[in-house]
Design a protein around this motif. Structure first.
Motif: not given
Ligand SMILES: Nc1[nH]c(=O)nc2c1ncn2[C@H]1C[C@H](O)[C@@H](COP(=O)(O)OP(=O)(O)OP(=O)(O)O)O1
Length: 161
Positions: A11-12, A40, A42, A87, A127
Protein backbone atom coordinates in the motif's frame (compact mmCIF):
# COMPACT_ATOMS: atom_id res chain seq x y z
CA UNK A 1 6.49 -20.74 -3.35
CA UNK A 2 9.23 -22.07 -1.09
CA UNK A 3 8.49 -19.78 1.84
CA UNK A 4 5.43 -20.25 4.01
CA UNK A 5 5.54 -16.62 5.16
CA UNK A 6 2.43 -14.62 4.30
CA UNK A 7 3.10 -12.09 1.54
CA UNK A 8 2.26 -8.56 2.66
CA UNK A 9 -0.23 -6.38 0.82
CA UNK A 10 1.56 -3.39 -0.72
CA UNK A 11 0.00 0.00 0.00
CA UNK A 12 0.98 3.66 -0.16
CA UNK A 13 0.65 6.78 1.93
CA UNK A 14 1.54 10.27 0.69
CA UNK A 15 1.67 13.52 2.62
CA UNK A 16 2.05 16.92 0.95
CA UNK A 17 4.04 19.31 3.12
CA UNK A 18 4.10 22.96 2.03
CA UNK A 19 4.62 26.32 3.78
CA UNK A 20 4.79 24.81 7.28
CA UNK A 21 1.60 22.82 6.81
CA UNK A 22 0.71 19.23 5.99
CA UNK A 23 -2.24 18.22 3.85
CA UNK A 24 -4.20 15.37 5.42
CA UNK A 25 -7.52 13.78 4.59
CA UNK A 26 -10.37 12.81 6.91
CA UNK A 27 -11.13 9.21 5.92
CA UNK A 28 -14.86 8.96 5.30
CA UNK A 29 -15.05 5.21 4.65
CA UNK A 30 -13.02 1.98 4.58
CA UNK A 31 -10.03 1.00 6.67
CA UNK A 32 -9.10 3.83 9.05
CA UNK A 33 -12.52 5.51 8.71
CA UNK A 34 -12.92 8.47 11.06
CA UNK A 35 -9.18 9.22 11.25
CA UNK A 36 -6.99 11.83 9.58
CA UNK A 37 -4.25 10.38 7.41
CA UNK A 38 -2.19 10.97 4.32
CA UNK A 39 -3.62 9.82 0.99
CA UNK A 40 -3.05 6.31 -0.29
CA UNK A 41 -4.26 2.79 -0.81
CA UNK A 42 -3.42 -0.48 -2.46
CA UNK A 43 -0.81 -0.65 -5.21
CA UNK A 44 -2.41 -2.26 -8.28
CA UNK A 45 -0.81 -5.06 -10.33
CA UNK A 46 1.73 -3.61 -12.76
CA UNK A 47 2.12 -0.37 -10.80
CA UNK A 48 5.19 0.76 -8.90
CA UNK A 49 4.57 2.11 -5.37
CA UNK A 50 5.33 5.62 -6.68
CA UNK A 51 2.74 5.26 -9.46
CA UNK A 52 0.21 3.90 -6.96
CA UNK A 53 0.87 6.76 -4.52
CA UNK A 54 0.34 9.39 -7.25
CA UNK A 55 -2.82 7.68 -8.53
CA UNK A 56 -4.32 7.43 -5.05
CA UNK A 57 -3.54 11.11 -4.35
CA UNK A 58 -5.33 12.05 -7.57
CA UNK A 59 -8.31 9.78 -6.81
CA UNK A 60 -8.69 10.86 -3.18
CA UNK A 61 -7.72 14.56 -3.23
CA UNK A 62 -7.88 15.51 -6.95
CA UNK A 63 -4.30 16.80 -7.07
CA UNK A 64 -1.08 15.69 -8.81
CA UNK A 65 2.16 15.73 -6.83
CA UNK A 66 5.15 16.74 -8.94
CA UNK A 67 8.07 15.97 -6.61
CA UNK A 68 7.07 12.86 -4.63
CA UNK A 69 9.92 11.00 -2.96
CA UNK A 70 9.78 7.82 -0.93
CA UNK A 71 10.78 8.32 2.71
CA UNK A 72 9.74 5.18 4.56
CA UNK A 73 8.61 1.60 4.39
CA UNK A 74 6.56 0.52 7.37
CA UNK A 75 4.84 -2.82 7.86
CA UNK A 76 1.64 -2.98 9.91
CA UNK A 77 0.66 -6.34 11.34
CA UNK A 78 -2.97 -6.49 12.51
CA UNK A 79 -4.07 -9.46 14.61
CA UNK A 80 -7.49 -9.37 12.91
CA UNK A 81 -6.17 -9.23 9.31
CA UNK A 82 -4.76 -12.25 7.46
CA UNK A 83 -1.98 -10.33 5.70
CA UNK A 84 0.36 -7.61 6.96
CA UNK A 85 0.28 -4.27 5.15
CA UNK A 86 3.56 -2.98 3.78
CA UNK A 87 3.07 0.75 3.38
CA UNK A 88 5.40 2.86 1.22
CA UNK A 89 5.40 6.39 2.62
CA UNK A 90 5.97 9.37 0.32
CA UNK A 91 6.66 13.08 0.82
CA UNK A 92 5.74 15.77 -1.69
CA UNK A 93 5.93 19.55 -1.49
CA UNK A 94 4.69 20.60 -4.92
CA UNK A 95 1.46 19.75 -6.69
CA UNK A 96 -0.93 20.89 -9.36
CA UNK A 97 -4.69 21.17 -8.94
CA UNK A 98 -6.82 22.15 -5.97
CA UNK A 99 -7.32 19.75 -3.03
CA UNK A 100 -10.97 18.74 -3.28
CA UNK A 101 -13.22 16.53 -1.16
CA UNK A 102 -14.02 13.11 -2.63
CA UNK A 103 -16.22 10.18 -1.58
CA UNK A 104 -13.30 8.80 0.40
CA UNK A 105 -11.45 11.79 1.85
CA UNK A 106 -12.02 15.36 3.09
CA UNK A 107 -8.70 17.23 2.73
CA UNK A 108 -7.51 19.94 5.12
CA UNK A 109 -4.21 21.68 5.90
CA UNK A 110 -2.73 21.41 9.41
CA UNK A 111 0.12 23.46 10.90
CA UNK A 112 3.10 21.21 11.52
CA UNK A 113 2.88 22.24 15.20
CA UNK A 114 -0.77 21.09 15.32
CA UNK A 115 -0.87 17.73 13.56
CA UNK A 116 -4.01 16.01 15.02
CA UNK A 117 -2.24 12.91 16.35
CA UNK A 118 -5.13 12.17 18.75
CA UNK A 119 -7.34 11.56 15.68
CA UNK A 120 -4.76 9.59 13.66
CA UNK A 121 -3.26 6.10 13.64
CA UNK A 122 -1.17 5.83 16.86
CA UNK A 123 2.01 4.93 14.95
CA UNK A 124 1.98 8.27 13.11
CA UNK A 125 3.17 10.20 16.16
CA UNK A 126 6.22 7.90 16.29
CA UNK A 127 7.40 8.17 12.68
CA UNK A 128 6.25 11.72 11.72
CA UNK A 129 9.27 13.31 13.48
CA UNK A 130 11.62 11.38 11.16
CA UNK A 131 9.37 12.02 8.16
CA UNK A 132 9.20 15.76 8.78
CA UNK A 133 12.95 15.95 9.48
CA UNK A 134 13.63 14.63 5.98
CA UNK A 135 14.96 11.28 7.19
CA UNK A 136 14.36 7.87 5.70
CA UNK A 137 12.99 5.18 7.97
CA UNK A 138 11.89 1.58 8.15
CA UNK A 139 9.86 -0.29 10.73
CA UNK A 140 7.17 -2.69 11.80
CA UNK A 141 4.20 -2.12 14.09
CA UNK A 142 2.17 -4.96 15.57
CA UNK A 143 -1.44 -4.12 16.49
CA UNK A 144 -4.17 -5.71 18.56
CA UNK A 145 -7.84 -4.65 18.44
CA UNK A 146 -7.01 -2.82 15.19
CA UNK A 147 -5.62 0.35 16.77
CA UNK A 148 -3.54 -0.66 19.83
CA UNK A 149 0.21 -1.00 19.28
CA UNK A 150 1.60 -3.97 21.20
CA UNK A 151 5.17 -3.76 19.88
CA UNK A 152 7.14 -1.82 17.34
CA UNK A 153 10.52 -1.50 15.66
CA UNK A 154 11.47 1.73 13.94
CA UNK A 155 14.83 2.98 12.71
CA UNK A 156 16.36 5.56 10.46
CA UNK A 157 17.95 4.08 7.33
CA UNK A 158 20.40 5.39 4.75
CA UNK A 159 18.46 3.94 1.86
CA UNK A 160 15.12 2.18 1.33
CA UNK A 161 16.55 -0.34 -1.17
N1 LIG B 1 -1.30 1.97 11.03
C1 LIG B 1 -1.44 2.76 9.98
N2 LIG B 1 -0.93 4.02 10.02
C2 LIG B 1 -1.04 4.89 8.97
O1 LIG B 1 -0.58 6.03 9.09
N3 LIG B 1 -1.66 4.54 7.82
C3 LIG B 1 -2.15 3.31 7.75
C4 LIG B 1 -2.08 2.37 8.79
N4 LIG B 1 -2.69 1.21 8.39
C5 LIG B 1 -3.11 1.44 7.12
N5 LIG B 1 -2.80 2.69 6.74
C6 LIG B 1 -3.11 3.32 5.46
C7 LIG B 1 -2.44 2.70 4.28
C8 LIG B 1 -3.40 3.10 3.17
O2 LIG B 1 -3.08 4.41 2.73
C9 LIG B 1 -4.75 3.14 3.85
C10 LIG B 1 -5.61 1.90 3.62
O3 LIG B 1 -5.79 1.67 2.27
P1 LIG B 1 -7.18 1.82 1.53
O4 LIG B 1 -7.63 3.23 1.64
O5 LIG B 1 -7.01 1.24 0.15
O6 LIG B 1 -8.11 0.89 2.38
P2 LIG B 1 -9.61 0.68 2.09
O7 LIG B 1 -10.04 -0.45 2.96
O8 LIG B 1 -10.35 1.98 2.23
O9 LIG B 1 -9.53 0.22 0.56
P3 LIG B 1 -10.66 0.13 -0.54
O10 LIG B 1 -11.76 -0.64 0.10
O11 LIG B 1 -9.93 -0.59 -1.65
O12 LIG B 1 -10.98 1.57 -0.88
O13 LIG B 1 -4.50 3.24 5.23
Amino acid sequence: MASSAVEPKILTLLMVVQDGKVLLGYKKRGFGEGMWNGFGGKVEPGETPTEGALRELREEACIDATDATERGVVTFVYDDKPRPMQVHIFHASQFTGVPTETDEMRPAWFDLEAVPFDKMWPDDELWYPMFLAGKKFSGTFWFTNTTTIVRHELREVESLE
